[in-house]
Design a protein around this motif. Structure first.
Motif, PDB file in Angstrom:
ATOM      1  N   ARG A  47       2.494  11.585 -18.418  1.00  0.00           N
ATOM      2  CA  ARG A  47       3.726  12.166 -18.102  1.00  0.00           C
ATOM      3  C   ARG A  47       4.086  12.660 -20.032  1.00  0.00           C
ATOM      4  N   PHE A  48       4.393  14.143 -19.886  1.00  0.00           N
ATOM      5  CA  PHE A  48       4.638  14.650 -21.476  1.00  0.00           C
ATOM      6  C   PHE A  48       6.053  15.257 -21.247  1.00  0.00           C
ATOM      7  N   VAL A  49       6.573  15.018 -22.694  1.00  0.00           N
ATOM      8  CA  VAL A  49       7.829  15.549 -22.846  1.00  0.00           C
ATOM      9  C   VAL A  49       7.452  16.717 -23.862  1.00  0.00           C
ATOM     10  N   VAL A  50       8.106  17.706 -23.491  1.00  0.00           N
ATOM     11  CA  VAL A  50       8.097  18.842 -24.503  1.00  0.00           C
ATOM     12  C   VAL A  50       9.776  18.940 -25.241  1.00  0.00           C
ATOM     13  N   PHE A  51       9.711  18.919 -26.603  1.00  0.00           N
ATOM     14  CA  PHE A  51      11.083  19.220 -27.220  1.00  0.00           C
ATOM     15  C   PHE A  51      10.806  20.601 -27.765  1.00  0.00           C
ATOM     16  N   SER A  52      12.028  21.291 -27.205  1.00  0.00           N
ATOM     17  CA  SER A  52      11.999  22.676 -27.376  1.00  0.00           C
ATOM     18  C   SER A  52      13.439  22.983 -27.981  1.00  0.00           C
ATOM     19  N   THR A  53      13.665  24.237 -28.614  1.00  0.00           N
ATOM     20  CA  THR A  53      15.190  24.795 -29.065  1.00  0.00           C
ATOM     21  C   THR A  53      15.736  25.285 -27.731  1.00  0.00           C
ATOM     22  N   GLY A  54      15.151  25.579 -26.614  1.00  0.00           N
ATOM     23  CA  GLY A  54      15.798  26.203 -25.573  1.00  0.00           C
ATOM     24  C   GLY A  54      14.992  25.909 -24.414  1.00  0.00           C
ATOM     25  N   PHE A  55      15.710  26.157 -23.139  1.00  0.00           N
ATOM     26  CA  PHE A  55      15.112  25.934 -21.860  1.00  0.00           C
ATOM     27  C   PHE A  55      13.834  26.457 -21.442  1.00  0.00           C
TER      28      PHE A  55
ATOM     29  N   ARG B 224      -1.361  23.514 -16.648  1.00  0.00           N
ATOM     30  CA  ARG B 224      -2.635  24.083 -16.480  1.00  0.00           C
ATOM     31  C   ARG B 224      -3.462  24.215 -17.547  1.00  0.00           C
ATOM     32  N   LYS B 225      -2.907  24.593 -18.747  1.00  0.00           N
ATOM     33  CA  LYS B 225      -3.779  24.405 -20.059  1.00  0.00           C
ATOM     34  C   LYS B 225      -4.138  23.077 -20.539  1.00  0.00           C
ATOM     35  N   LEU B 226      -3.158  22.089 -20.186  1.00  0.00           N
ATOM     36  CA  LEU B 226      -3.479  20.767 -20.448  1.00  0.00           C
ATOM     37  C   LEU B 226      -4.674  20.004 -19.598  1.00  0.00           C
ATOM     38  N   ARG B 227      -4.785  20.655 -18.388  1.00  0.00           N
ATOM     39  CA  ARG B 227      -5.802  20.003 -17.509  1.00  0.00           C
ATOM     40  C   ARG B 227      -7.052  20.644 -17.965  1.00  0.00           C
ATOM     41  N   GLU B 228      -7.139  22.123 -18.226  1.00  0.00           N
ATOM     42  CA  GLU B 228      -8.175  22.760 -18.749  1.00  0.00           C
ATOM     43  C   GLU B 228      -8.640  22.158 -20.007  1.00  0.00           C
ATOM     44  N   GLN B 229      -8.033  21.503 -20.985  1.00  0.00           N
ATOM     45  CA  GLN B 229      -8.259  21.054 -22.339  1.00  0.00           C
ATOM     46  C   GLN B 229      -8.682  19.459 -22.091  1.00  0.00           C
ATOM     47  N   PHE B 230      -8.086  18.821 -21.347  1.00  0.00           N
ATOM     48  CA  PHE B 230      -8.116  17.523 -21.427  1.00  0.00           C
ATOM     49  C   PHE B 230      -8.572  16.771 -20.129  1.00  0.00           C
ATOM     50  N   GLY B 231      -8.774  17.476 -18.869  1.00  0.00           N
ATOM     51  CA  GLY B 231      -9.304  17.021 -18.007  1.00  0.00           C
ATOM     52  C   GLY B 231      -8.067  16.598 -16.923  1.00  0.00           C
ATOM     53  N   PHE B 232      -7.692  15.504 -16.892  1.00  0.00           N
ATOM     54  CA  PHE B 232      -6.673  14.996 -15.638  1.00  0.00           C
ATOM     55  C   PHE B 232      -7.498  15.009 -14.267  1.00  0.00           C
ATOM     56  N   HIS B 233      -8.702  14.989 -13.990  1.00  0.00           N
ATOM     57  CA  HIS B 233      -8.909  15.261 -12.779  1.00  0.00           C
ATOM     58  C   HIS B 233      -8.538  13.982 -11.842  1.00  0.00           C
ATOM     59  N   GLY B 234      -8.041  14.579 -10.540  1.00  0.00           N
ATOM     60  CA  GLY B 234      -7.785  13.525  -9.814  1.00  0.00           C
ATOM     61  C   GLY B 234      -6.319  12.947  -9.845  1.00  0.00           C
ATOM     62  N   THR B 235      -5.550  13.498 -10.666  1.00  0.00           N
ATOM     63  CA  THR B 235      -4.140  12.861 -10.966  1.00  0.00           C
ATOM     64  C   THR B 235      -3.040  13.927 -11.265  1.00  0.00           C
ATOM     65  N   PRO B 236      -1.804  13.387 -10.494  1.00  0.00           N
ATOM     66  CA  PRO B 236      -0.923  14.524 -11.044  1.00  0.00           C
ATOM     67  C   PRO B 236      -0.299  14.245 -12.294  1.00  0.00           C
ATOM     68  N   ILE B 237       0.107  15.189 -13.068  1.00  0.00           N
ATOM     69  CA  ILE B 237       0.834  15.095 -14.383  1.00  0.00           C
ATOM     70  C   ILE B 237       2.330  15.611 -14.281  1.00  0.00           C
ATOM     71  N   ASP B 238       2.974  15.020 -15.253  1.00  0.00           N
ATOM     72  CA  ASP B 238       4.403  15.556 -15.134  1.00  0.00           C
ATOM     73  C   ASP B 238       4.808  16.145 -16.603  1.00  0.00           C
ATOM     74  N   VAL B 239       5.406  17.272 -16.538  1.00  0.00           N
ATOM     75  CA  VAL B 239       5.658  17.870 -18.008  1.00  0.00           C
ATOM     76  C   VAL B 239       7.218  18.196 -17.803  1.00  0.00           C
ATOM     77  N   SER B 240       7.946  17.605 -18.664  1.00  0.00           N
ATOM     78  CA  SER B 240       9.308  17.592 -18.747  1.00  0.00           C
ATOM     79  C   SER B 240       9.656  18.259 -20.058  1.00  0.00           C
ATOM     80  N   VAL B 241      11.027  18.751 -20.164  1.00  0.00           N
ATOM     81  CA  VAL B 241      11.387  19.418 -21.505  1.00  0.00           C
ATOM     82  C   VAL B 241      12.789  18.879 -21.751  1.00  0.00           C
ATOM     83  N   LYS B 242      12.889  18.592 -23.108  1.00  0.00           N
ATOM     84  CA  LYS B 242      14.162  18.127 -23.906  1.00  0.00           C
ATOM     85  C   LYS B 242      14.404  19.283 -24.869  1.00  0.00           C
ATOM     86  N   VAL B 243      15.718  19.609 -24.501  1.00  0.00           N
ATOM     87  CA  VAL B 243      16.215  20.663 -25.281  1.00  0.00           C
ATOM     88  C   VAL B 243      16.903  20.144 -26.525  1.00  0.00           C
ATOM     89  N   ARG B 244      16.606  20.462 -27.789  1.00  0.00           N
ATOM     90  CA  ARG B 244      17.203  20.154 -29.109  1.00  0.00           C
ATOM     91  C   ARG B 244      17.553  21.349 -29.845  1.00  0.00           C
TER      92      ARG B 244
END
Length: 255
Positions: free
Chosen positions: A207-215, A226-246
Motif C-alpha cells: 500500500r502506497f500513500v502519495v502526499f500531494s498539494t492537490g487531488f 502501472r509505473k510502480l509495477r513496471e519498475q518494482f514488479g509486484f507480480h501476482g498481487t493487488p497494490i493500493d495507491v491512496s492520496v493525502k492532500v497537504r
C-alpha cells in the motif's frame, strides 16, 4: 468440477469428493500438501454459482464460508475452466480476492482439452474480461492428468513474493520524482497538484500513500500504479495507491 480434483491431485489421495456437477463442495476442506519442496495448506472452497443476495439455504452459507476462507488466506488460486466462458461468478470471486487484498494466481484447468478455435477464443476473453488483473500470475493445468500442476508452486511463490515486497523509501522517491518530472499530474481547476513525497505504508498487500498539494485524478493514480509495477514488479498481487492532500505553507498562510 475442478477444485476438488486439483486438491486430490496435489495431495495424491482422495481428500475431496469429486462430482461431475459443479459446486459439489459445500464446506471448505483443508489439506496440507507438499509442493515445490514446501508445505502448503490448501482450502477447497465451495463453488459460487449465484450472487449471495439471490442464493438461499446451504448455498448462501457456503458462499459466506468461501468469503471467510479468502479473508484467511495469503494467496488465492482461482480455478477457471478453460473450456467454458469466463462467467460473472468467476469475476465475482476474483473481485472478492482483490478486495480482500490477497495474492492471486489464475489457474486455467482442462487446458489440454482445448482445440485451436477455443484457444483463440479464450485468449480474446482473457484480454477482454481479465484486463484489470494483468498483474495476476497465470498457469495452465489439467487437474485430471496432472499436466502443469507441478508449475503451481513457482506461481504461488512469485505471487507471495510480490505480496510481501517493500520498496526502500529513498529508492521509491527517487523513482517517483523522475516519473513526475517526465509526466506531471494534470491540472485541476487551473492549478496542477505537486507530489511532495511517497511512502509505502504497508505490505501484504503493498500500500502506497502519495502526499500531494492537490487531488490526483483516478487516471493518474492508475498511471502511478502501472509505473510502480513496471519498475518494482509486484507480480501476482493487488497494490493500493491512496492520496493525502497537504496544502503548501504559503497557501496555509494565505488562508
Amino acid at each position: 468440477m475442478g477444485k476438488s480434483s486439483l486438491i486430490n491431485r496435489l495431495s495424491k489421495e482422495e481428500r475431496s469428493v469429486v462430482d461431475s456437477v459443479a459446486g459439489t463442495t459445500v464446506d471448505p476442506v483443508d489439506s496440507l500438501v507438499t509442493l515445490g519442496g514446501e508445505q502448503w495448506r490448501f482450502v477447497d472452497t465451495a463453488g459460487l454459482r449465484r450472487k449471495v443476495n439471490t442464493a438461499s439455504g446451504t448455498e448462501y452459507y457456503a458462499s459466506l464460508r468461501t468469503e471467510a476462507a479468502i479473508e484467511a488466506a495469503e494467496v488465492a488460486v482461482v480455478l477457471l475452466a478453460a473450456d467454458e466462458v469466463i462467467s460473472e461468478q468467476d469475476q465475482r470471486v476474483i473481485t472478492q480476492v482483490i478486495e480482500a487484498g490477497r495474492a492471486l494466481v489464475i489457474a486455467f484447468n482442462k487446458w489440454d482439452t482445448l482445440d485451436e478455435d477455443r484457444h483463440a477464443q479464450l485468449e480474446r476473453e482473457i484480454d477482454r474480461d481479465l484486463a484489470r488483473i494483468q498483474w495476476a500470475s497465470r498457469v495452465n493445468i489439467s487437474a485430471v492428468t496432472g499436466r502443469g500442476v507441478n508449475k503451481l508452486a513457482d506461481h504461488l511463490k512469485t505471487a507471495l513474493a510480490g505480496w510481501e515486497t517493500r520498496v526502500p523509501t529513498a529508492e521509491l522517491n527517487t523513482f517517483i520524482r523522475a516519473l513526475v518530472q517526465e509526466t506531471p499530474p494534470p491540472a485541476r481547476g487551473g492549478r496542477a497538484p505537486k507530489i511532495k513525497y511517497v511512502t509505502q505504508a504497508d505490505v501484504r498487500p503493498p500500500r502506497f500513500v502519495v502526499f500531494s498539494t492537490g487531488f490526483l485524478e483516478a487516471g493518474y493514480r492508475r498511471f502511478l500504479e502501472r509505473k510502480l509495477r513496471e519498475q518494482f514488479g509486484f507480480h501476482g498481487t493487488p497494490i493500493d495507491v491512496s492520496v493525502k492532500v497537504r496544502e503548501t505553507k504559503a497557501r496555509e498562510r494565505k488562508g
